[in-house]
Design a protein around this motif. Structure first.
Motif, mmCIF file in Angstrom:
data_model
loop_
_atom_site.group_PDB
_atom_site.id
_atom_site.type_symbol
_atom_site.label_atom_id
_atom_site.label_comp_id
_atom_site.label_asym_id
_atom_site.label_seq_id
_atom_site.Cartn_x
_atom_site.Cartn_y
_atom_site.Cartn_z
ATOM 1 N N GLY A 1 0.818 -1.193 0.000
ATOM 2 C CA GLY A 1 0.000 0.000 0.000
ATOM 3 C C GLY A 1 0.857 1.249 0.000
ATOM 4 O O GLY A 1 2.091 1.205 0.092
ATOM 5 N N LEU A 2 0.169 2.360 -0.127
ATOM 6 C CA LEU A 2 0.893 3.630 -0.162
ATOM 7 C C LEU A 2 1.672 3.911 1.122
ATOM 8 O O LEU A 2 2.797 4.413 1.054
ATOM 9 C CB LEU A 2 -0.098 4.760 -0.468
ATOM 10 C CG LEU A 2 -0.703 4.739 -1.877
ATOM 11 C CD1 LEU A 2 -1.694 5.875 -2.035
ATOM 12 C CD2 LEU A 2 0.385 4.826 -2.937
ATOM 13 N N PRO A 3 1.124 3.634 2.320
ATOM 14 C CA PRO A 3 1.941 3.868 3.520
ATOM 15 C C PRO A 3 3.232 3.067 3.514
ATOM 16 O O PRO A 3 4.299 3.570 3.896
ATOM 17 C CB PRO A 3 1.011 3.454 4.667
ATOM 18 C CG PRO A 3 -0.364 3.603 4.110
ATOM 19 C CD PRO A 3 -0.242 3.226 2.681
ATOM 20 N N GLU A 4 3.152 1.801 3.082
ATOM 21 C CA GLU A 4 4.355 0.972 3.047
ATOM 22 C C GLU A 4 5.329 1.484 1.990
ATOM 23 O O GLU A 4 6.545 1.480 2.200
ATOM 24 C CB GLU A 4 3.976 -0.480 2.751
ATOM 25 C CG GLU A 4 3.325 -1.214 3.900
ATOM 26 C CD GLU A 4 1.888 -0.784 4.144
ATOM 27 O OE1 GLU A 4 1.330 -0.096 3.273
ATOM 28 O OE2 GLU A 4 1.336 -1.130 5.207
ATOM 29 N N ALA A 5 4.773 1.938 0.834
ATOM 30 C CA ALA A 5 5.654 2.491 -0.194
ATOM 31 C C ALA A 5 6.333 3.759 0.305
ATOM 32 O O ALA A 5 7.524 3.994 0.038
ATOM 33 C CB ALA A 5 4.859 2.778 -1.464
ATOM 34 N N ALA A 6 5.592 4.605 1.035
ATOM 35 C CA ALA A 6 6.194 5.817 1.586
ATOM 36 C C ALA A 6 7.293 5.465 2.584
ATOM 37 O O ALA A 6 8.355 6.104 2.616
ATOM 38 C CB ALA A 6 5.119 6.677 2.246
ATOM 39 N N THR A 7 7.037 4.447 3.392
ATOM 40 C CA THR A 7 8.066 4.009 4.347
ATOM 41 C C THR A 7 9.296 3.517 3.622
ATOM 42 O O THR A 7 10.443 3.810 4.006
ATOM 43 C CB THR A 7 7.503 2.907 5.255
ATOM 44 O OG1 THR A 7 6.365 3.409 5.957
ATOM 45 C CG2 THR A 7 8.543 2.429 6.251
ATOM 46 N N MET A 8 9.074 2.768 2.551
ATOM 47 C CA MET A 8 10.210 2.279 1.765
ATOM 48 C C MET A 8 11.018 3.448 1.195
ATOM 49 O O MET A 8 12.259 3.445 1.229
ATOM 50 C CB MET A 8 9.711 1.380 0.639
ATOM 51 C CG MET A 8 10.818 0.807 -0.234
ATOM 52 S SD MET A 8 11.072 1.733 -1.752
ATOM 53 C CE MET A 8 9.729 1.096 -2.721
ATOM 54 N N GLY A 9 10.328 4.489 0.695
ATOM 55 C CA GLY A 9 11.041 5.653 0.177
ATOM 56 C C GLY A 9 11.836 6.368 1.256
ATOM 57 O O GLY A 9 12.976 6.812 1.022
ATOM 58 N N ARG A 10 11.254 6.473 2.435
ATOM 59 C CA ARG A 10 11.962 7.121 3.535
ATOM 60 C C ARG A 10 13.197 6.317 3.935
ATOM 61 O O ARG A 10 14.274 6.877 4.226
ATOM 62 C CB ARG A 10 11.034 7.292 4.726
ATOM 63 C CG ARG A 10 9.865 8.218 4.439
ATOM 64 C CD ARG A 10 8.917 8.302 5.606
ATOM 65 N NE ARG A 10 9.509 8.969 6.765
ATOM 66 C CZ ARG A 10 8.844 9.236 7.879
ATOM 67 N NH1 ARG A 10 7.557 8.879 7.985
ATOM 68 N NH2 ARG A 10 9.429 9.856 8.885
ATOM 69 N N LEU A 11 13.067 4.996 3.975
ATOM 70 C CA LEU A 11 14.208 4.156 4.353
ATOM 71 C C LEU A 11 15.308 4.258 3.311
ATOM 72 O O LEU A 11 16.500 4.328 3.652
ATOM 73 C CB LEU A 11 13.756 2.704 4.512
ATOM 74 C CG LEU A 11 12.882 2.389 5.727
ATOM 75 C CD1 LEU A 11 12.537 0.906 5.757
ATOM 76 C CD2 LEU A 11 13.591 2.794 7.020
ATOM 77 N N ARG A 12 14.923 4.250 2.045
ATOM 78 C CA ARG A 12 15.948 4.339 1.001
ATOM 79 C C ARG A 12 16.691 5.673 1.085
ATOM 80 O O ARG A 12 17.920 5.730 0.939
ATOM 81 C CB ARG A 12 15.290 4.172 -0.359
ATOM 82 C CG ARG A 12 16.282 4.207 -1.501
ATOM 83 C CD ARG A 12 15.678 3.733 -2.794
ATOM 84 N NE ARG A 12 16.652 3.879 -3.864
ATOM 85 C CZ ARG A 12 16.565 4.784 -4.846
ATOM 86 N NH1 ARG A 12 15.530 5.602 -4.893
ATOM 87 N NH2 ARG A 12 17.497 4.860 -5.767
ATOM 88 N N THR A 13 15.944 6.756 1.325
ATOM 89 C CA THR A 13 16.590 8.059 1.477
ATOM 90 C C THR A 13 17.504 8.082 2.696
ATOM 91 O O THR A 13 18.631 8.618 2.665
ATOM 92 C CB THR A 13 15.519 9.150 1.598
ATOM 93 O OG1 THR A 13 14.681 9.133 0.435
ATOM 94 C CG2 THR A 13 16.148 10.517 1.753
ATOM 95 N N ALA A 14 17.011 7.478 3.784
ATOM 96 C CA ALA A 14 17.818 7.447 5.009
ATOM 97 C C ALA A 14 19.089 6.642 4.804
ATOM 98 O O ALA A 14 20.173 7.024 5.308
ATOM 99 C CB ALA A 14 16.998 6.863 6.149
#
Length: 881
Positions: free
Chosen positions: A563-576
């Motif tokens: 879902g979108l929340p999980e995708a957003a979390t994935m984007g945040r982790l990749r940036t981090a």
């Protein structure tokens, strides 16, 4: 008092009965009286015998409720014989005898173990006959039963007496040796005309008196009627029966089976067996038969009678045709209902527009004999082709993008919201003369244009076409119109799904690396596969991050859920991860920082991650895992293995520190990172999946020369380096996910081939701690760059090294070292044992110092600091000429 009440009720009922039978005569009068006598006395059945003129015999005239097997011994009895009816006539009074007495006296058994009550029919002219009732019980009848039978006998006797006195004999319609339909007694004073019947042997027999009205009715009745005696010989045929069987003079006296044989009629349909079954059981039967000679359908009514069988044949051809039409219509309706049900189910399961088009093509086109389908959707002011079957791509391209304002069938259907049916090319050209070329190019000859209505608005048109001219009837048009609403809903859902699916894939592609970096010491290839169902994006991701000192970070992770929340979390982790990697955190420390980030997101967020750093100088890889499966390591000459480690919990649930492992990776080794969606499924646990992955990698290593058995046979060692990692990724996916099916969960795969730095591309010098260190460093750089033919970088490199070494001498402590590395870029590194982080200061115009790092930043392409186990290292990178 109650006894008198019952007698009065019985008397009243008898008065009603006798009043109802006042107008009856002849055989009808006898049948009516006998039926009422049996009913009022509660008997099992009954019979009436009348005296035969000119003889001393009593003839069976009427029967009620008794089978042929019972009455066959009572058809004719002697008036002076020992039977109960004969004794009643001789005595002139009612006679009752139980069944056993009758059997002892006459040798004839009565059914049921009851008894027989015989009442003489006494008229003023004499005794006309006797009425007998078979009682159910062996006990003597009650007075009420006797009174009921006696009253009915007394009522009917005078009426029979007048006929008997006039010499008219009431003949039985069930006399065994006569025609089973023959009825004597035409009425008072009117002797009937004789009707000739055939006797048992086929010869002309007696000519009983038959009522004219009955004879004419039977002869002229609309149904075929024929009768047979006990020997199966025809005794009567009417006019309709002659049309089926032939003229009566050729039939009477012959068996029905011989007649059928002469007409070559096949009896295999069971007609003869049915006749015998009906006679034996005494139960009438009906069945439908197609008559072979005229191919018409007849409803056959078989009625058993004492001494034979009567057959009624009613022509039901028209009703059978109507019945067949109704059955065909019901079958067609059932088939249509089944197809609609199947279509509804298929459309409910369809997700994409391709699924909807396939369902329509399979469930709608064949029942109507259609050969083409086009789904056209209105987008803005243009008509877009969303799906099709049975058309060339060239023709579809000519349709796509047509303006809604043009005069076309689709435009008219869109604006009117009503279907349009065109049955021929001529009709199409007559209605749309400017579209004649389009009609010819379609290679179709008839069309149904169905509006796609969703929530009261038309979103497009479904065009069903036929290869030949076709005029759809009202039912077909109504059905297609009804289906168009169902199709509209499914198409709208599929259109929205495709739109969301496209957006989800674009989001997924945006969150993953668009391209992997091209590096000298690490070759990489990756694949990402979304889950098999649903439009929600997944949380699987991977990345390749260049680090200082020619090192490379390889990372792969999986955010649990979709879902979108999980995708957003994935984007945040990749940036981090990118940020933390730039800060040069080691793997365990980086995962600790990521764990804090995921924990701050809430209790419902968890993720797994594997972070590995490959250093080409020592040719080693250091990695740490948080709930993620270990990497697969493929070394030349060694089997595939997974490094042993104690698995840590996923991010969001882990408690640092994380365990760090290090593996050596000689030249040409493979490091394979993956998510659990690749090796785990509903029918396969992760252990079996990892073993399968190892087998696949082992086979690939053998073919590419990494396997020890293949390495010995390989002549050209460079083939190992040139083996395609892209091909290896495809091979792994093909083996682990056969038949091109998508995984149950998202799956990511990252394969890296590692190469160590050649000894000639790296050199290290220890430096003294005094002011002379900068001078020695410049000498080392000048000489090494000359050996590498990089003299163009000498001046800049001397300035950079001089500033870095000078800072180390002034602000750091411990041993100082210089390292030059030639890779994609020229790397200069100065290390010391201090943990102090250098920072750029903004020096004032009057300051004599503080501009060293500004000079370093201006002269190098990139610079930074990283911490080591012995202190820190300040590095710079310059672009090679």
């Amino acid at each position: 008092m109650s006894h008198l009440v019952r007698l009065d009720a019985a008397a009243a009922r008898l008065r009603v009965i006798t009043t109802a039978g006042e107008q009856l005569t002849g055989a009808d009068l006898l049948s009516f009286t006998l039926d009422q006598a049996v009913t009022e006395s509660g008997g099992l059945g009954g019979m009436v015998h009348l005296r035969a003129s000119g003889s001393r015999a009593l003839l069976l005239t009427t029967v009620h409720g008794l089978l042929r097997t019972v009455v066959q011994n009572w058809t004719e009895i002697e008036e002076t014989g020992p039977t109960t009816p004969a004794r009643a006539v001789a005595r002139g009074v009612p006679v009752w005898e139980p069944a056993h007495a009758v059997e002892n006296r006459t040798g004839v058994a009565l059914p049921g173990g009851g008894g027989l009550l015989a009442v003489p029919l006494i008229a003023p002219e004499g005794t006309a006959g006797v009425l007998s009732v078979l009682m159910a019980a062996a006990e003597e009848p009650t007075p009420r039963q006797r009174a009921a039978v006696g009253a009915l006998a007394a009522w009917v006797a005078p009426r029979l007496g007048r006929l008997w006195a006039d010499g008219q004999q009431v003949r039985s319609r069930h006399t065994p040796d006569e025609s089973p339909w023959a009825v004597g007694g035409a009425g008072p004073g009117r002797p009937g005309d004789p009707v000739r019947t055939a006797g048992p042997g086929g010869s002309s027999g007696k000519t009983p008196a038959t009522p004219e009205s009955v004879g004419r009715a039977l002869w002229h009745m609309s149904d075929a009627f024929f009768a047979m005696n006990s020997a199966w010989r025809l005794t009567f045929v009417n006019a309709q029966a002659e049309r089926l069987l032939g003229p009566s003079h050729a039939l009477l006296g012959r068996t029905l089976w011989d007649t059928f044989a002469s007409w070559r009629v096949d009896l295999a349909d069971g007609f003869q067996a049915r006749c015998r079954q009906v006679v034996d059981s005494g139960i009438p039967a009906n069945f439908t038969l197609r008559w072979p000679t005229n191919q018409r359908w007849y409803q056959m009514r078989l009625v058993p009678v004492p001494g034979g069988l009567t057959v009624y044949a009613a022509d039901v051809t028209e009703s059978q045709a109507r019945k067949a039409e109704r059955a065909a219509a019901e079958r067609a309706a059932a088939e249509r209902t089944a197809r609609i049900t199947e279509l509804t189910t298929a459309l409910a399961q369809a997700l994409t527009m391709r699924d909807v088009v396939a369902a329509i093509a399979e469930r709608v086109l064949p029942p109507f004999g259609a050969s083409g389908l086009v789904i056209e959707i209105i987008e803005g002011q243009a008509i877009r082709v969303a799906g099709s079957v049975g058309y060339s791509q060239t023709f579809l391209d000519s349709l796509d993008g047509a303006p809604v304002a043009s005069i076309t069938p689709v435009s008219e259907v869109y604006h009117s919201g009503q279907p349009a049916f065109i049955g021929s090319v001529e009709e199409y050209i007559a209605r749309y003369p400017l579209m004649s070329g389009l009609a010819a190019a379609s290679h179709k000859a008839a069309w149904a244009f169905l509006p796609l209505i969703v929530s009261g608005r038309c979103i497009g048109c479904c065009v069903i076409s036929f290869g030949e001219s076709r005029r759809l009837d009202g039912e077909e048009r109504g059905l297609l119109t009804a289906l168009s609403g169902l199709l509209g809903q499914a198409i709208e859902r599929a259109r929205l799904y495709d739109t969301e699916h496209t957006r989800a894939k674009e989001l997924q592609r945006g969150l993953l690396p668009r391209a992997l970096p091209s590096l000298r010491f690490v070759e990489t290839a990756a694949r990402y596969l979304p889950a098999s169902e649903g439009i929600d994006v997944g949380g699987d991701w991977y990345d390749v991050i260049p680090l200082s000192g020619a090192r490379v970070a390889l990372v792969i992770g999986d955010v649990m859920g979709h879902g979108l929340p999980e995708a957003a979390t994935m984007g945040r982790l990749r940036t981090a991860v990118h940020t933390l990697a730039d800060l040069e955190f080691p793997p365990a420390e980086l995962l600790t920082r990521l764990n804090d980030l995921v924990s701050d997101l809430g209790e419902s967020f968890y993720a797994t991650c594997l972070y590995a750093v490959y250093d080409p100088a020592p040719a080693t890889c250091t990695f740490a895992c948080a709930g993620h499966p270990p990497p697969a390591v493929v070394r030349p000459g060694h089997p595939v293995r997974f490094p042993e480690y104690s698995p840590d919990p996923p991010l969001g649930a882990a408690r640092p520190p994380f365990e760090t492992r290090e593996v050596s990776l000689p030249e040409g080794s493979l490091l394979v990172l993956y998510t659990d969606g690749l090796v785990e499924a509903a029918t396969r646990d992760i252990g079996h999946g990892m073993n399968h992955l190892a087998r696949v990698l082992s086979g690939a290593a053998f073919r590419s020369g990494l396997h020890p058995g293949a390495q010995a046979a390989r002549r050209d060692r460079d083939r190992c380096e040139n083996a395609s990692l892209e091909q290896l990724c495809d091979e792994v996916l093909a083996e682990l996910l056969p038949d091109k099916r998508l995984p149950d969960d998202d799956a990511a795969l990252l394969i890296a081939r590692t190469h160590p730095i050649a000894s000639g591309d790296i050199t290290t010098w220890p430096l003294p701690e005094g002011a002379i260190a900068a001078s020695e460093a410049r000498d080392h750089v000048r000489g090494q760059l000359a050996r590498w033919d990089l003299d163009a970088l000498t001046m800049t490199s001397e300035l950079l090294v001089s500033e870095l070494v000078g800072n180390a001498v002034r602000h750091a402590k411990g041993p100082i070292a210089l390292r030059l590395l030639r890779g994609e870029k020229l790397i200069c590194e100065v290390s010391d044992s201090s943990l102090t982080t250098p920072r750029i200061r903004h020096a004032a115009d009057t300051d004599e110092g503080g501009r060293g790092l500004q000079l370093v930043a201006a002269l190098s392409q990139r610079w930074g600091t990283r911490y080591t186990s012995a202190g820190k290292c300040i590095w710079t990178e310059q672009q090679l000429p």
